[in-house]
Scaffold this active site. Sequence first.
Site, PDB file in Angstrom:
ATOM      1  N   ASP A 170      -5.602  -3.086   1.587  1.00 32.62           N
ATOM      2  CA  ASP A 170      -5.111  -2.878   2.943  1.00 32.62           C
ATOM      3  C   ASP A 170      -3.857  -3.706   3.217  1.00 32.62           C
ATOM      4  OD1 ASP A 170      -5.690  -1.786   5.709  1.00 32.62           O
ATOM      5  OD2 ASP A 170      -5.657  -3.932   6.132  1.00 32.62           O
ATOM      6  N   GLU A 219      -2.242   0.511   0.126  1.00 33.47           N
ATOM      7  CA  GLU A 219      -1.927   1.056   1.452  1.00 33.47           C
ATOM      8  C   GLU A 219      -0.636   0.363   1.869  1.00 33.47           C
ATOM      9  OE1 GLU A 219      -1.207   0.762   5.253  1.00 33.47           O
ATOM     10  OE2 GLU A 219      -3.008  -0.476   5.209  1.00 33.47           O
TER      11      GLU A 219
END
Length: 541
Positions: A419, A472
């Site tokens: 993330d 990401e």
Amino acid sequence: MRKRIEEWINWVLYDELIASKINAPKHLLGIHDYGEGQIIVVYKPGAIRVEVTSRTGKKIHTMEQMTNEGLFAIYFDKKEYDGNKYNVVTTYEDGTIINSADPYSFESLITDFDTYLFAEGRHYNIYEKLGAHPMTIDGVRGTYFAVWAPHARRVSVVGDFNLWDGNVNPMQITANEGIYELFLPGVEPGAVYKYQIMTRYGEILYKADPYGNQCQMRPENASVVADISSYKWKDTSWMKDRSKISRTDRMRMPMSIYEMHLGSWHKKVEDDDAGFYTYRELAPMVADYLNEMGYTHVELMGISEYPFDGSWGYQVTNYYAPTSRYGDAVDFMYFVDYMHSKGISVILDWVPAHFPRDAHGLGRFDGMPLYEHPDPRRGEHPDWGTYIFDYGRNEVANFLTANALFWVEKFHIDGLRVDAVASMLYLDYGKQDGQWLPNEHGGNENLEAIALMQNINRIMEERNPGAYLIAEESTAWAGVTAPASMDGLGFLFKWNMGWMNDFLEYMQMDPYFRQNNQNMLTFSLSYAYAETMFSSYPMTR
């Protein structure tokens, strides 16, 4: 005999013990050779009688009370016991009698090689040494605790087993690296604990275990002793087949990924903060739905323990513990195992970009910046109100690298979606002028974070062929999926956030306006082949 004991005792250490400042209690407490004999010293505040016995209880020796504060000792003019082969029987004022092995008679399990590798940032199995590990040592059942806190003045294990009294079980500091350790006999899985840390400035902190494998259900936030070795995996064939998949093979394989948040996907009791299904209950429901809809992979949001439901798991306090909202660590193992039995790969969202400021978490862990960078211009996200890991510190990089391996090797996770990679790559991410520091070349690239991601991808591929990492990454950073040997980050895939956001915005439009916004469906083709892209599909149930 009392004179011999008084001559042996280091009274400076005793003063530190009484003042709760001792960081090397094994130099005072436990069993020690003394000339041709032995001396055993214990600290039992509130005791009226303390005895030393053999494990069988046949030999009983009454210890002398050396001080009113609870220091007891006994001298033998010849070696009476071999190592830790004795018990201490303590009688308290209320009549309670405790019979236990002596925690300070057990040798450290942290070796010089462990501390060397950890300092180098290359101890990729460090989670097997740090944390809380139920085990049997020399026939004694208990739990071995170890924690890294180099700035601490003193660290104690506290919990229900010692009435949360930091004076009872001070931990022993190792010679190097500031690791504290202690084996506590009789502490079993399910015991609730924290580390009580005295800082250099005398402040007392209560911290959850950074390497602990289970936590209390929020709002409680202590760690829980867990035995994650007890689960018997049934996915041997799956793991064997996975290990044969090369990087090139993986990119050619079809993937249809369903992104979901377990807690909100389906609840047992709606509008109830604790009305969750367990990992074991969710497993068949999720697998049936995914197979019915034709998905090959499930991507789980927010599994590592986090305190605030509203963060959906993206502000992590305990990186080595699956959230207790849906059960314990073994229950989560069952969930992954079940997915594999139904032919479904499991991807886990992983958050190495930042961590929250909660008092029981990693922030200012031993009273000073430890996991976070000490300079707030490098160590804090002003917009998010969180800390940024000190990626250039070897022990912190080790913590994160080992954590990525931990989920893949111990929980059989097939892939990690990393993330907020963009926030790791750029030193000025989300910051104004004056809020960030350039790198050594004057640029805004976070060189330490880049090196960390390259190393994690390299080590993952070496140790776990067939497993993979997904970035990401929301900017146009070049080489996200290029090999590290070509100055890339080494990720296998880049998560196509742009297409997903464009598609969702397009679908929300009134059909009348869609005719003039078809470019939202095709724009991603302009950059689709710059990296190895994929998109996951958000919750639709």
